[in-house]
Motif scaffolding. Structure first.
Motif, PDB file in Angstrom:
ATOM      1  N   THR A   1      35.309  40.181  42.613  1.00  0.00           N
ATOM      2  CA  THR A   1      36.352  40.281  41.593  1.00  0.00           C
ATOM      3  C   THR A   1      37.436  39.213  41.721  1.00  0.00           C
ATOM      4  O   THR A   1      38.070  38.865  40.724  1.00  0.00           O
ATOM      5  N   HIS A   2      37.667  38.699  42.951  1.00  0.00           N
ATOM      6  CA  HIS A   2      38.752  37.740  43.150  1.00  0.00           C
ATOM      7  C   HIS A   2      38.357  36.657  44.153  1.00  0.00           C
ATOM      8  O   HIS A   2      37.521  36.870  45.024  1.00  0.00           O
TER       9      HIS A   2
ATOM     10  N   GLU B   1      35.148  36.461  37.133  1.00  0.00           N
ATOM     11  CA  GLU B   1      34.395  37.265  36.183  1.00  0.00           C
ATOM     12  C   GLU B   1      32.926  37.307  36.570  1.00  0.00           C
ATOM     13  O   GLU B   1      32.424  36.404  37.249  1.00  0.00           O
TER      14      GLU B   1
ATOM     15  N   LEU C   1      31.139  39.338  38.528  1.00  0.00           N
ATOM     16  CA  LEU C   1      30.714  39.844  39.837  1.00  0.00           C
ATOM     17  C   LEU C   1      29.863  38.841  40.624  1.00  0.00           C
ATOM     18  O   LEU C   1      28.731  39.135  41.013  1.00  0.00           O
TER      19      LEU C   1
END
Length: 264
Positions: A197-198, A216, A218
């Motif tokens: 996610t990050h 974006e 995954l």
């Protein structure tokens, strides 16, 4: 800041089945239940101990080390020296090797699903004490100042060379699913952690979070080349510039290759 993902053309049913099969096989992480008392170490053989290679490195003497799903192998061009987990305290902590690191001091670190060892000049191993519930170390990292970090399935720890133990851990990893984490150190000694996610940036000296960039799709695979961090997964590909902190356009030739691969 968000990335603009690149989606290849729709893949065929056979391609989906092939990818799912490969992922299913590669995601098996349970240790093999081989009695340590029945294994001798090292064993000299003409082939590698297991066909599933999980890690590879070259040591200071030029030997090639291969970590596998069952055993560690040192290749000297003529033969393989196979090392296993035994009842001896100077053996490996587990037969399932996850990572190998030759650091700047020419020390060879071996990570397994049950702990970490250092290879010694006596052709055996010295275990690193891990007083943790989760000893499944998935990645070994060295920053530009020589710090050694261990990434387990749940946390990221820093090795203390004075106590020869781990005594710090990086906090504030947010809602990251650590199973998909991958760590990279750039030329400016920033520690980058890619997750589903990050994209997180840490100062490895202070262990403080410096930046967080939303991702974006995954993604679950990443590779750092120079100052470009390539992030892929779920049929998407991103290129992140670690200096400008911006996402870059995917080269057209790469798009064409990906489209061609998806049609196979």
């Amino acid at each position: 800041m968000s990335a603009t993902p690149y989606f290849p053309r729709t893949i065929t049913t056979w391609s989906i089945l092939l990818i799912v099969s490969v992922l299913f096989i590669s995601c098996r992480t349970e240790p093999l239940s081989v009695p340590s008392s029945e294994i001798e170490s090292p064993v000299i053989a003409g082939s590698v101990s297991n066909q599933k290679i999980t890690a590879i490195a070259e040591d200071a003497q030029g030997y090639i080390w291969l970590g596998t799903f069952r055993g560690l192998n040192k290749y000297n061009v003529h033969e393989y020296h196979q090392y296993f987990c035994t009842d001896d305290s100077l053996g490996l902590p587990d037969n399932q090797i996850t990572d190998i690191l030759l650091d700047s001091k020419k020390r060879l670190w071996i990570a397994t699903v049950n702990g970490v060892s250092l290879y010694t000049d006596k052709d055996n191993f010295q275990s690193v004490p891990l007083r943790l519930a989760d000893k499944n170390v998935q990645q070994l990292i060295e920053d530009k100042e020589g710090r050694i970090l261990f990434k387990t399935m749940t946390q990221l720890y820093v090795y203390n060379p004075l106590t020869k133990e781990i005594d710090q851990r990086i906090e504030n990893q947010g809602s990251q699913n650590n199973f998909y984490m991958k760590c990279h150190v750039d030329a400016e000694n920033n520690l980058w952690i890619t997750g589903p996610t990050h994209l997180l940036c840490y100062n490895p000296s202070t262990l403080q979070l410096k930046d967080s960039i939303a991702l974006e799709g995954l993604p679950y695979c990443s590779y750092l080349h120079a100052n470009e961090l390539w992030i892929a997964g779920n049929h998407q590909l991103f290129i992140f510039d670690t200096r400008s902190r911006n996402f870059k356009e995917i080269p057209g030739v790469i798009k064409n290759i990906l489209n061609w691969l998806m049609l196979l």
